[in-house]
Design a protein around this motif. Structure first.
Motif, PDB file in Angstrom:
ATOM      1  N   LEU A 150      -5.539  16.217   4.219  1.00  0.00           N
ATOM      2  CA  LEU A 150      -6.397  17.283   3.700  1.00  0.00           C
ATOM      3  C   LEU A 150      -6.080  18.610   4.384  1.00  0.00           C
ATOM      4  O   LEU A 150      -6.068  19.667   3.742  1.00  0.00           O
ATOM      5  CB  LEU A 150      -7.874  16.931   3.900  1.00  0.00           C
ATOM      6  N   ASP A 151      -5.814  18.548   5.696  1.00  0.00           N
ATOM      7  CA  ASP A 151      -5.478  19.764   6.434  1.00  0.00           C
ATOM      8  C   ASP A 151      -4.185  20.378   5.904  1.00  0.00           C
ATOM      9  O   ASP A 151      -4.084  21.603   5.742  1.00  0.00           O
ATOM     10  CB  ASP A 151      -5.341  19.469   7.931  1.00  0.00           C
ATOM     11  N   LEU A 152      -3.186  19.542   5.637  1.00  0.00           N
ATOM     12  CA  LEU A 152      -1.912  20.045   5.113  1.00  0.00           C
ATOM     13  C   LEU A 152      -2.083  20.696   3.742  1.00  0.00           C
ATOM     14  O   LEU A 152      -1.397  21.651   3.402  1.00  0.00           O
ATOM     15  CB  LEU A 152      -0.881  18.918   5.032  1.00  0.00           C
ATOM     16  N   LEU A 153      -3.005  20.143   2.955  1.00  0.00           N
ATOM     17  CA  LEU A 153      -3.295  20.719   1.637  1.00  0.00           C
ATOM     18  C   LEU A 153      -4.206  21.936   1.736  1.00  0.00           C
ATOM     19  O   LEU A 153      -4.458  22.603   0.734  1.00  0.00           O
ATOM     20  CB  LEU A 153      -3.957  19.674   0.732  1.00  0.00           C
ATOM     21  N   GLN A 154      -4.701  22.192   2.936  1.00  0.00           N
ATOM     22  CA  GLN A 154      -5.672  23.263   3.184  1.00  0.00           C
ATOM     23  C   GLN A 154      -6.906  23.073   2.305  1.00  0.00           C
ATOM     24  O   GLN A 154      -7.463  24.018   1.759  1.00  0.00           O
ATOM     25  CB  GLN A 154      -5.046  24.636   2.983  1.00  0.00           C
ATOM     26  N   TYR A 155      -7.316  21.796   2.198  1.00  0.00           N
ATOM     27  CA  TYR A 155      -8.477  21.440   1.377  1.00  0.00           C
ATOM     28  C   TYR A 155      -9.712  21.381   2.260  1.00  0.00           C
ATOM     29  O   TYR A 155      -9.734  20.690   3.259  1.00  0.00           O
ATOM     30  CB  TYR A 155      -8.241  20.071   0.707  1.00  0.00           C
ATOM     31  N   GLY A 190       0.394  13.529   7.028  1.00  0.00           N
ATOM     32  CA  GLY A 190      -0.465  13.547   5.848  1.00  0.00           C
ATOM     33  C   GLY A 190      -0.273  12.269   5.052  1.00  0.00           C
ATOM     34  O   GLY A 190       0.600  12.185   4.200  1.00  0.00           O
ATOM     35  N   ILE A 191      -1.060  11.251   5.363  1.00  0.00           N
ATOM     36  CA  ILE A 191      -0.906   9.946   4.715  1.00  0.00           C
ATOM     37  C   ILE A 191      -1.967   9.782   3.638  1.00  0.00           C
ATOM     38  O   ILE A 191      -3.139  10.082   3.851  1.00  0.00           O
ATOM     39  CB  ILE A 191      -1.042   8.813   5.748  1.00  0.00           C
ATOM     40  N   TRP A 192      -1.528   9.303   2.478  1.00  0.00           N
ATOM     41  CA  TRP A 192      -2.473   8.981   1.425  1.00  0.00           C
ATOM     42  C   TRP A 192      -2.007   7.745   0.695  1.00  0.00           C
ATOM     43  O   TRP A 192      -0.838   7.376   0.729  1.00  0.00           O
ATOM     44  CB  TRP A 192      -2.650  10.143   0.451  1.00  0.00           C
ATOM     45  N   GLU A 193      -2.965   7.093   0.046  1.00  0.00           N
ATOM     46  CA  GLU A 193      -2.675   5.886  -0.738  1.00  0.00           C
ATOM     47  C   GLU A 193      -3.682   5.836  -1.870  1.00  0.00           C
ATOM     48  O   GLU A 193      -4.880   6.039  -1.663  1.00  0.00           O
ATOM     49  CB  GLU A 193      -2.823   4.645   0.149  1.00  0.00           C
ATOM     50  N   LEU A 194      -3.187   5.580  -3.070  1.00  0.00           N
ATOM     51  CA  LEU A 194      -4.062   5.455  -4.227  1.00  0.00           C
ATOM     52  C   LEU A 194      -4.120   3.992  -4.640  1.00  0.00           C
ATOM     53  O   LEU A 194      -3.088   3.377  -4.917  1.00  0.00           O
ATOM     54  CB  LEU A 194      -3.556   6.308  -5.398  1.00  0.00           C
ATOM     55  N   ASP A 195      -5.317   3.432  -4.661  1.00  0.00           N
ATOM     56  CA  ASP A 195      -5.528   2.089  -5.192  1.00  0.00           C
ATOM     57  C   ASP A 195      -5.677   2.240  -6.698  1.00  0.00           C
ATOM     58  O   ASP A 195      -6.710   2.715  -7.186  1.00  0.00           O
ATOM     59  CB  ASP A 195      -6.775   1.453  -4.576  1.00  0.00           C
ATOM     60  N   VAL A 196      -4.643   1.879  -7.437  1.00  0.00           N
ATOM     61  CA  VAL A 196      -4.602   2.120  -8.875  1.00  0.00           C
ATOM     62  C   VAL A 196      -5.714   1.366  -9.595  1.00  0.00           C
ATOM     63  O   VAL A 196      -6.324   1.892 -10.526  1.00  0.00           O
ATOM     64  CB  VAL A 196      -3.212   1.735  -9.455  1.00  0.00           C
ATOM     65  N   GLN A 197      -6.005   0.144  -9.171  1.00  0.00           N
ATOM     66  CA  GLN A 197      -7.038  -0.643  -9.847  1.00  0.00           C
ATOM     67  C   GLN A 197      -8.414  -0.012  -9.730  1.00  0.00           C
ATOM     68  O   GLN A 197      -9.139   0.080 -10.708  1.00  0.00           O
ATOM     69  CB  GLN A 197      -7.077  -2.059  -9.300  1.00  0.00           C
ATOM     70  N   SER A 198      -8.780   0.405  -8.529  1.00  0.00           N
ATOM     71  CA  SER A 198     -10.126   0.945  -8.334  1.00  0.00           C
ATOM     72  C   SER A 198     -10.169   2.464  -8.495  1.00  0.00           C
ATOM     73  O   SER A 198     -11.247   3.036  -8.635  1.00  0.00           O
ATOM     74  CB  SER A 198     -10.645   0.586  -6.946  1.00  0.00           C
ATOM     75  N   GLY A 199      -9.003   3.109  -8.436  1.00  0.00           N
ATOM     76  CA  GLY A 199      -8.968   4.563  -8.493  1.00  0.00           C
ATOM     77  C   GLY A 199      -9.372   5.207  -7.175  1.00  0.00           C
ATOM     78  O   GLY A 199      -9.563   6.414  -7.095  1.00  0.00           O
ATOM     79  N   ARG A 200      -9.486   4.408  -6.116  1.00  0.00           N
ATOM     80  CA  ARG A 200      -9.909   4.920  -4.807  1.00  0.00           C
ATOM     81  C   ARG A 200      -8.706   5.508  -4.072  1.00  0.00           C
ATOM     82  O   ARG A 200      -7.649   4.904  -3.999  1.00  0.00           O
ATOM     83  CB  ARG A 200     -10.525   3.800  -3.990  1.00  0.00           C
ATOM     84  N   LEU A 201      -8.928   6.694  -3.510  1.00  0.00           N
ATOM     85  CA  LEU A 201      -7.899   7.366  -2.740  1.00  0.00           C
ATOM     86  C   LEU A 201      -8.236   7.244  -1.261  1.00  0.00           C
ATOM     87  O   LEU A 201      -9.308   7.651  -0.827  1.00  0.00           O
ATOM     88  CB  LEU A 201      -7.832   8.850  -3.129  1.00  0.00           C
TER      89      LEU A 201
END
Length: 168
Positions: free
Chosen positions: A158-163, A140-151
């Motif tokens: 998403l699967d791990l979060l059951q989203y 479950g890899i994620w990265e938040l670009d703080v400047q743009s707010g893009r995830l």
């Protein structure tokens, strides 16, 4: 280098070659388009006032298959052709130099555009690698670009979060 005036073309080819660039030259639009189709080019110097197929027409044809970041085109123009520059820039020219060509200014502009194109290519490759890593990882890899707010995230995250709702 696309220039119909042979002495001017030969002079620029010689000076660019002495500055360390490998230069292909063409005397007209159709010859230039043939070179573009058969060679991997880094940039183009394109005379506006070519006979038959003018520089704007050549520019439009080249831009059908390449962007300003992938293939910089610097228009070379005589003083009386300046009215066409706005049109050339709006059709995808990166820059222009006026005749008679100030070689030091041409070198600086050409280097700047070639460096920008190379940086863009490196960035595109890095983004493609990142997307491949996100798709290929079973974590479950994620990265938040703080400047743009893009995830940016992997589907596995998403699967791990059951989203299962709309895109985050």
């Amino acid at each position: 280098m696309v220039e119909d005036d042979t002495p001017s073309r030969q002079l620029l080819v010689r000076r660019l070659s002495h500055a360390g660039w490998q230069v292909l030259d063409a005397p007209d639009g159709p010859s230039a388009l043939e070179i573009v189709a058969t060679h991997a080019l880094s940039g183009i110097l394109l005379d506006m006032g070519l006979p038959g197929m003018n520089g704007l027409e050549v520019l439009q044809r080249i831009r059908q298959n390449s962007t300003p970041l992938s293939l910089p085109i610097i228009m070379v123009t005589a003083f009386d052709e300046r009215d066409y520059l706005v049109e050339a820039l709006s059709k995808g020219a990166n820059d222009f130099v006026s005749k008679p060509v100030d070689f030091s200014a041409l070198k600086a502009r050409l280097k700047a555009h070639l460096d920008l194109a190379e940086t863009s290519k490196i960035l595109s490759n890095l983004q493609a690698r990142q997307e491949l890593i996100l798709r290929g990882a079973n974590d479950g890899i994620w990265e938040l670009d703080v400047q743009s707010g893009r995830l940016n995230h992997s589907q596995r995250w998403l699967d791990l979060l059951q989203y299962s709702g709309p895109q985050i």
